[in-house]
Design a protein around this motif. Structure first.
Motif, PDB file in Angstrom:
ATOM      1  N   GLY A 106      80.979  40.020   5.589  1.00 30.53           N
ATOM      2  CA  GLY A 106      81.779  39.239   4.652  1.00 30.53           C
ATOM      3  C   GLY A 106      81.711  39.738   3.235  1.00 30.53           C
ATOM      4  N   LYS A 152      86.860  38.783   0.662  1.00 31.65           N
ATOM      5  CA  LYS A 152      85.818  39.009   1.668  1.00 31.65           C
ATOM      6  C   LYS A 152      86.312  39.945   2.772  1.00 31.65           C
ATOM      7  CE  LYS A 152      85.258  34.609   2.368  1.00 31.65           C
ATOM      8  NZ  LYS A 152      84.762  33.320   2.964  1.00 31.65           N
ATOM      9  N   HIS A 187      77.210  38.051   2.206  1.00 31.18           N
ATOM     10  CA  HIS A 187      78.425  37.262   2.419  1.00 31.18           C
ATOM     11  C   HIS A 187      79.088  36.888   1.094  1.00 31.18           C
ATOM     12  CE1 HIS A 187      81.200  34.702   4.596  1.00 31.18           C
ATOM     13  NE2 HIS A 187      80.991  33.752   3.684  1.00 31.18           N
TER      14      HIS A 187
END
Length: 409
Positions: free
Chosen positions: A55, A110, A14
């Motif tokens: 992400g 992201k 992430h």
């Protein structure tokens, strides 16, 4: 054959930058640069999609063909194809590790996906060296500081030791993508749990790989029979004393394969009755198929195995509990000479045995015939899979195992 390596599951991606090496090398029309078959792009789309949806900022490294080939081109069309498959934007930049590429990577957010330029445009990419030396190349040194993880999904290129394939595993926490993970688990499981009788069907024109496999699997006792087709069969026919005629001998000589004829003689002597050769062949006369017994081959190009051979080989395949196949039986692209390849694939798909076929031409033929569901595992990489089956060490797999053994996360 137990392998330990990290996978996507072992990393928290992430808001991290992840370098992903894939093998989306595809058939490309040299004139229009249109991608003719997006199978490999679709294959790796799952890995790319999963990483992005975690992400991560996903930066893709890939190649297309090699210098000197007509389809050695940019990856712009590949980015468009991947974008269509994922149904989301895939950005492309015609730079690999220059300031433009590095700036673009730094600006990613992201979930963004970026495909860098064909890594083989960079001259050092085609050099074969050990991982530590590849880590010192400009590509690895320039891109590594911008990334948090390296995921290698390029199983089809796992037998190559090049900067984008092994260098980043030295500088970054690294693991296998889903394609790599699935290939290694499937192939290793098959090798570790071979059920007898086990039959290998080996053809195509990459004789060196096939000879290596034949020697290994017969010597370690994992194979009961080898069914030879394609140029591999011609090598063994010549080695056995069959007169394959001047035209076919010259074809072998031109490819510097005469040493394999000598090796073939040795293997036939050592493993009597284990290596099966065609009893008839199809030659090309006036652009048409004509079949002859191997005792009476005319001085014309051998383009396929004959129907009597197909019948004999099909029986071996039906009786087998495990089947490994790699390489087409002949010049299957030419009308009339696809019979051997098609019938062998039909026999494999209808067999009750566990079946694995290598990538490349044979996988494409199986897909075209709609036989994929009848085959237990279709490998994405013929060269890599056949090297693995031959007991050869794959540089990419070796470095992934080394990373895991050191606990580098």
């Amino acid at each position: 054959m137990s392998l330990q390596f990290y996978t996507i599951d072992d990393f928290d991606m992430h808001d991290k930058t992840v370098l992903v090496r894939v093998d989306i090398n595809s058939p490309v029309d040299p004139n229009s640069e249109t991608i003719l078959d997006d199978t490999r792009i679709r294959l790796h789309a799952g890995t790319i999609d999963e990483i992005s949806k975690k992400g991560a900022k996903t930066v893709i490294l890939a190649h297309q063909s090699r210098p000197g080939k007509k389809d050695f081109t940019t990856l712009e069309e590949h980015a468009k194809a991947l974008s269509n498959i994922l149904n989301r934007p895939v950005n492309y930049i015609d730079d690999i590790f220059g300031s433009a590429a590095r700036t673009t990577i730094k600006k990613m957010e992201k979930g963004d996906i970026l495909l860098l330029e064909n890594v083989r445009f960079y001259s050092e990419e085609i050099l074969k060296r050990e991982a530590q030396l590849q880590a010192e190349t400009h590509m690895v040194q320039k891109l590594s500081p911008l990334a948090d993880y390296f995921i290698n999904d390029a199983f089809a290129a796992a037998h190559r030791s090049q900067p984008s394939l092994v260098g980043f595993a030295v500088t970054l926490p690294s693991g296998a993508g889903r394609v790599m993970e699935n290939e290694l688990n499937s192939l290793c499981s098959a090798v570790d749990n071979v059920k007898k009788p086990c039959v290998y069907v080996l053809g195509g024109v990459k004789v060196d790989d096939s000879i290596m496999v034949i020697e290994n699997v017969l010597r370690n006792g994992s194979a009961d029979y080898i069914l030879t087709t394609g140029l591999v069969a011609n090598i063994f026919l010549w080695a056995s004393g069959i007169n394959i005629r001047k035209y076919n001998k010259e074809f072998i000589k031109e490819r510097n394969y005469c040493d394999f004829v000598k090796k073939g003689k040795q293997l036939l002597k050592e493993f009597k009755g284990k290596i099966k050769m065609p009893i008839d062949v199809a030659v090309c006369i006036n652009d048409k198929r004509d079949e002859y017994s191997v005792k009476n081959i005319p001085n014309m190009p051998i383009f396929d195995i004959g129907t009597d051979t197909i019948t004999e080989y099909a029986q071996f395949i039906r009786d087998a509990k495990t089947i490994f196949a790699n390489g087409p039986a002949g010049v299957f692209e030419k009308e009339g000479f696809n019979i051997g390849t098609d019938d062998i694939l039909n026999a494999i798909a209808s067999s009750d045995g566990y079946s694995i076929i290598g990538g490349g031409h044979l996988a494409a033929a199986a897909s075209h015939m709609g036989l994929s569901l009848g085959i237990n595992h279709i490998s994405s990489g013929g060269g890599a899979s056949i090297n693995l089956l031959a007991g050869e060490k794959l540089p990419v797999v070796e470095i992934l195992q080394e990373v895991a053994s050191k606990g580098i996360k």
